[in-house]
Design a protein around this motif. Sequence first.
Motif, mmCIF file in Angstrom:
data_model
loop_
_atom_site.group_PDB
_atom_site.id
_atom_site.type_symbol
_atom_site.label_atom_id
_atom_site.label_comp_id
_atom_site.label_asym_id
_atom_site.label_seq_id
_atom_site.Cartn_x
_atom_site.Cartn_y
_atom_site.Cartn_z
ATOM 1 N N ASN A 13 0.772 -1.241 0.000
ATOM 2 C CA ASN A 13 0.000 0.000 0.000
ATOM 3 C C ASN A 13 0.807 1.298 0.000
ATOM 4 O O ASN A 13 0.289 2.329 -0.412
ATOM 5 C CB ASN A 13 -1.048 0.003 1.109
ATOM 6 N N ASN A 77 -14.141 4.924 8.610
ATOM 7 C CA ASN A 77 -12.762 5.042 8.120
ATOM 8 C C ASN A 77 -12.552 4.235 6.837
ATOM 9 O O ASN A 77 -11.854 4.689 5.922
ATOM 10 C CB ASN A 77 -11.771 4.603 9.191
ATOM 11 N N HIS A 81 -11.506 5.829 3.195
ATOM 12 C CA HIS A 81 -10.365 5.266 2.472
ATOM 13 C C HIS A 81 -10.773 4.856 1.058
ATOM 14 O O HIS A 81 -10.078 5.168 0.083
ATOM 15 C CB HIS A 81 -9.807 4.065 3.255
ATOM 16 N N LYS A 82 -11.932 4.183 0.936
ATOM 17 C CA LYS A 82 -12.411 3.750 -0.383
ATOM 18 C C LYS A 82 -12.723 4.928 -1.295
ATOM 19 O O LYS A 82 -12.369 4.927 -2.472
ATOM 20 C CB LYS A 82 -13.658 2.881 -0.224
ATOM 21 N N SER A 84 -11.494 7.911 -1.143
ATOM 22 C CA SER A 84 -10.244 8.601 -1.464
ATOM 23 C C SER A 84 -9.378 7.801 -2.435
ATOM 24 O O SER A 84 -8.578 8.382 -3.181
ATOM 25 C CB SER A 84 -9.472 8.850 -0.159
ATOM 26 N N ALA A 85 -9.544 6.499 -2.462
ATOM 27 C CA ALA A 85 -8.675 5.636 -3.271
ATOM 28 C C ALA A 85 -8.880 5.804 -4.767
ATOM 29 O O ALA A 85 -7.910 5.796 -5.530
ATOM 30 C CB ALA A 85 -8.879 4.167 -2.879
ATOM 31 N N THR A 134 -5.063 9.183 0.903
ATOM 32 C CA THR A 134 -5.633 7.838 0.938
ATOM 33 C C THR A 134 -4.918 6.970 1.971
ATOM 34 O O THR A 134 -5.560 6.230 2.722
ATOM 35 C CB THR A 134 -5.549 7.189 -0.460
ATOM 36 N N PHE A 137 -6.105 7.910 5.470
ATOM 37 C CA PHE A 137 -7.400 7.313 5.803
ATOM 38 C C PHE A 137 -7.273 5.808 6.030
ATOM 39 O O PHE A 137 -7.929 5.249 6.905
ATOM 40 C CB PHE A 137 -8.434 7.589 4.711
ATOM 41 N N GLY A 138 -6.422 5.150 5.248
ATOM 42 C CA GLY A 138 -6.202 3.717 5.451
ATOM 43 C C GLY A 138 -5.590 3.424 6.805
ATOM 44 O O GLY A 138 -5.941 2.445 7.466
#
Length: 150
Positions: A13, A77, A81-82, A84-85, A134, A137-138
């Motif tokens: 990641n 969260n 994350h999703k 923003s990805a 991202t 957030f992850g």
Amino acid sequence: RQMDATKLHLIFNYLPLIGTGMGAIVLLYGSRKVSVKAQKIGLGLLVLTAIITLVVFGTGEAAGMGTEFMIGPVWTNIQQHKVSAFPSFAVIESMGIFALFGLINLIRGRSLANWFTIIILVLSLASIGLTARTAYFGRQIYLVEAPAVK
């Protein structure tokens, strides 16, 4: 132990962030010093980063399966994350396509136009910002303790 999508996602990641930064720095150095070799290496790193990002995005989608049943801060969260990805993914892949065309031109013995280099560098800066967001957030997903399943 078996390697699943979540483990692969966690292993890879940060590579889009690191690879984009390194590729942009080497490309900038190569264009400033007029080093075709450094430009090729920088563009190659950006193309490789775009390929690795396909793996990161794909394993992220697979790792997220089943999370729609979660509640609370962990779910929030994961959703951040999703969301923003995808923009991060889209910008990195665009950067990778431009870098690939630039690399092909250099391999064919043509020079890289300044405006083309600027486009790639702007895309790489945008992807660094989006990917850092991202990743942030992850990281928040694992900082919140998940509720116990009964």
